[in-house]
Structures are given as C-alpha cells and as structure tokens.
Scaffold this motif. Structure first.
Motif, PDB file in Angstrom:
ATOM      1  N   PRO A  22       0.826  -1.210   0.000  1.00  0.00           N
ATOM      2  CA  PRO A  22       0.000   0.000   0.000  1.00  0.00           C
ATOM      3  C   PRO A  22       0.858   1.257   0.000  1.00  0.00           C
ATOM      4  N   ALA A  41       1.485   5.373  10.298  1.00  0.00           N
ATOM      5  CA  ALA A  41       1.453   3.930  10.037  1.00  0.00           C
ATOM      6  C   ALA A  41       1.947   3.167  11.261  1.00  0.00           C
ATOM      7  N   ASN A  79      -4.312   2.561   4.016  1.00  0.00           N
ATOM      8  CA  ASN A  79      -3.449   1.389   4.187  1.00  0.00           C
ATOM      9  C   ASN A  79      -4.312   0.195   4.594  1.00  0.00           C
ATOM     10  N   ARG A  82      -2.841  -2.575   7.028  1.00  0.00           N
ATOM     11  CA  ARG A  82      -2.819  -2.288   8.460  1.00  0.00           C
ATOM     12  C   ARG A  82      -4.203  -2.430   9.104  1.00  0.00           C
TER      13      ARG A  82
END
Length: 244
Positions: A22, A41, A79, A82
């Motif tokens: 991503p 992140a 993302n 995640r």
C-alpha cells in the motif's frame, strides 16, 4: 524524466499495489509530511498490538477503543494491510461482548485482507482465531475445520511451532468431542517433537489434565511427563541463548 513515458501508472503512491504494497500520496519535498505519514502507520500498528494485549487480558473496553483508533488511522492512510489486525481483534471483542454476528463479520474482513495480500502467516493466525471462537462456542466441527486449515498453511510454510500449536488445539477439540484415543495419539506425537517449545509444553500439560478426567491415570501421566520434559528442555534452550 516524464513519468507518462516511462510507466502506465503516473501516481507514485499506486506503484506498489501490484506487489500488495500500500502507498499514500505525500509531498516528497515536505520532510515533515513524509515523517508524519510514516509515524501514523507506526501508530496504527502499535494501537492494534496494544488492543490485542488488552483483549488477551480481558480489558474489552480498552481493546475496543484502541483497535477502533488503529482501524480509523489505517483507513485514513488508505493502508488496507494495516486494517487486518485491528479488524480481527475488534471481532474478537465483539464476540466476547455478545455480538457474535458482527464479530464474525469483522474477523472475516481481516481474513479477506490477508488473503488479498497473500499473507500466508497472517491467514494461518486468523484461522487459528476462528478455531478458538468456534471451540469456545462448542462447535467442534467448525473449530476442527479452521484449525486444520491453519495447520495446512503452517505446514506449507515450514512453520513447525505454528503447526504444533494447531495440532495441540485439534487435540483439545477431539478430547472435548469424546475422541480420546485420537487426541492421545496427537498429544504423544507432540510430546515427542524434538523442536517443541515451552508454549507447546504448557498446552500439553493442560491437555493431559483434560484427558486424565476420562482416561486411565497412567496414560495421562505419560503425557504429563512429556510436558514436564518439554518444559525443562525449552527452559534449558532459552538459558543457553546469548541474549535475554
């Protein structure tokens, strides 16, 4: 230097999608913006792990709050990878708090994300979680199916500890379902594994206690001896490591 001449994809943040990586669009000349994207992140992952720990210790409200924050952070970054871990434990929390249907949906979302990314280890761990849920519900058939699926993935990966954990859970389900002889065979096999670890040993000890309720004490005692020796071996190996 023209991007349009060198590639069909002109958005650099999408360049990794074909490799299941991503991305997020950030002004590369703005150092603070780049650092902030990386930090977010990391925050998403940390919150997810913290939420998992809260769940395992029975702090469901805290687990729900942290996993939800992790999910929203990952979603804001675009993302999807995640989003798997917080979705999985939001599902476990929902089930523990009585919302089984929503919980299974969230867990299934986590499994889909890991399948999209071809994250074999993550798929196996998610299948183990499904097995735990069905085992706790007393649905032996579904629990066995999920544990066996996880076992197949661990075996393909050559992940011996994961395979041992899956086999141990399969033995637990078989014992609960009254299939004592098969459970005993699996327990003995695990006890003889030269690469068994302390976690497997502890599980074997619990399995022996369960089998002892319905089988001759001498048989259960033999499994307990395997577990005791396994604990000692694992402790010796840990003490021999050059780091704590």
């Amino acid at each position: 230097t023209a991007v349009s001449r060198s590639s069909a994809e002109t958005d650099f943040s999408h360049r990794g999608l074909s490799f299941k990586i991503p991305g997020i669009q950030v002004d590369g000349m703005d150092v603070r913006a780049v650092k902030a994207a990386g930090d977010l992140a990391g925050v998403a992952l940390t919150l997810a792990f913290w939420g998992r720990l809260d769940f395992e210790q029975g702090r469901y409200d805290e687990a729900q709050r942290r996993c939800q924050a992790s999910l929203e952070t990952a979603r804001s970054l675009g993302n999807r990878w995640r989003m798997a871990l917080p979705s999985l434990y939001l599902g476990r929390v929902a089930i523990a708090m009585g919302d089984g249907e929503r919980g299974l949906d969230l867990m299934q979302q986590a499994l889909y994300i890991r399948q999209e990314r071809e994250d074999q280890r993550g798929m196996a761990e998610t299948l183990m979680q499904f097995g735990d849920v069905f085992h706790e519900r007393g649905d032996h058939d579904l629990a066995l199916r999920r544990y066996k699926q996880a076992l197949g993935v661990f075996v393909r990966l050559g992940h011996r500890r994961g395979a041992a954990r899956a086999l141990t859970q399969i033995a637990f389900v078989l014992a609960d379902a009254g299939q004592m002889e098969t459970a005993l065979q699996l327990a003995t096999l695990l006890g003889e594994d030269p690469e068994r670890n302390q976690r497997t040993a502890a599980s074997l000890d619990k399995l022996a206690a369960a089998l002892a309720k319905q089988m001759p004490s001498a048989t259960a005692a033999a499994i307990r001896e395997h577990a005791r020796a396994s604990n000692l071996d694992a402790e010796a190996q840990r003490n021999a490591l050059p780091f704590p």
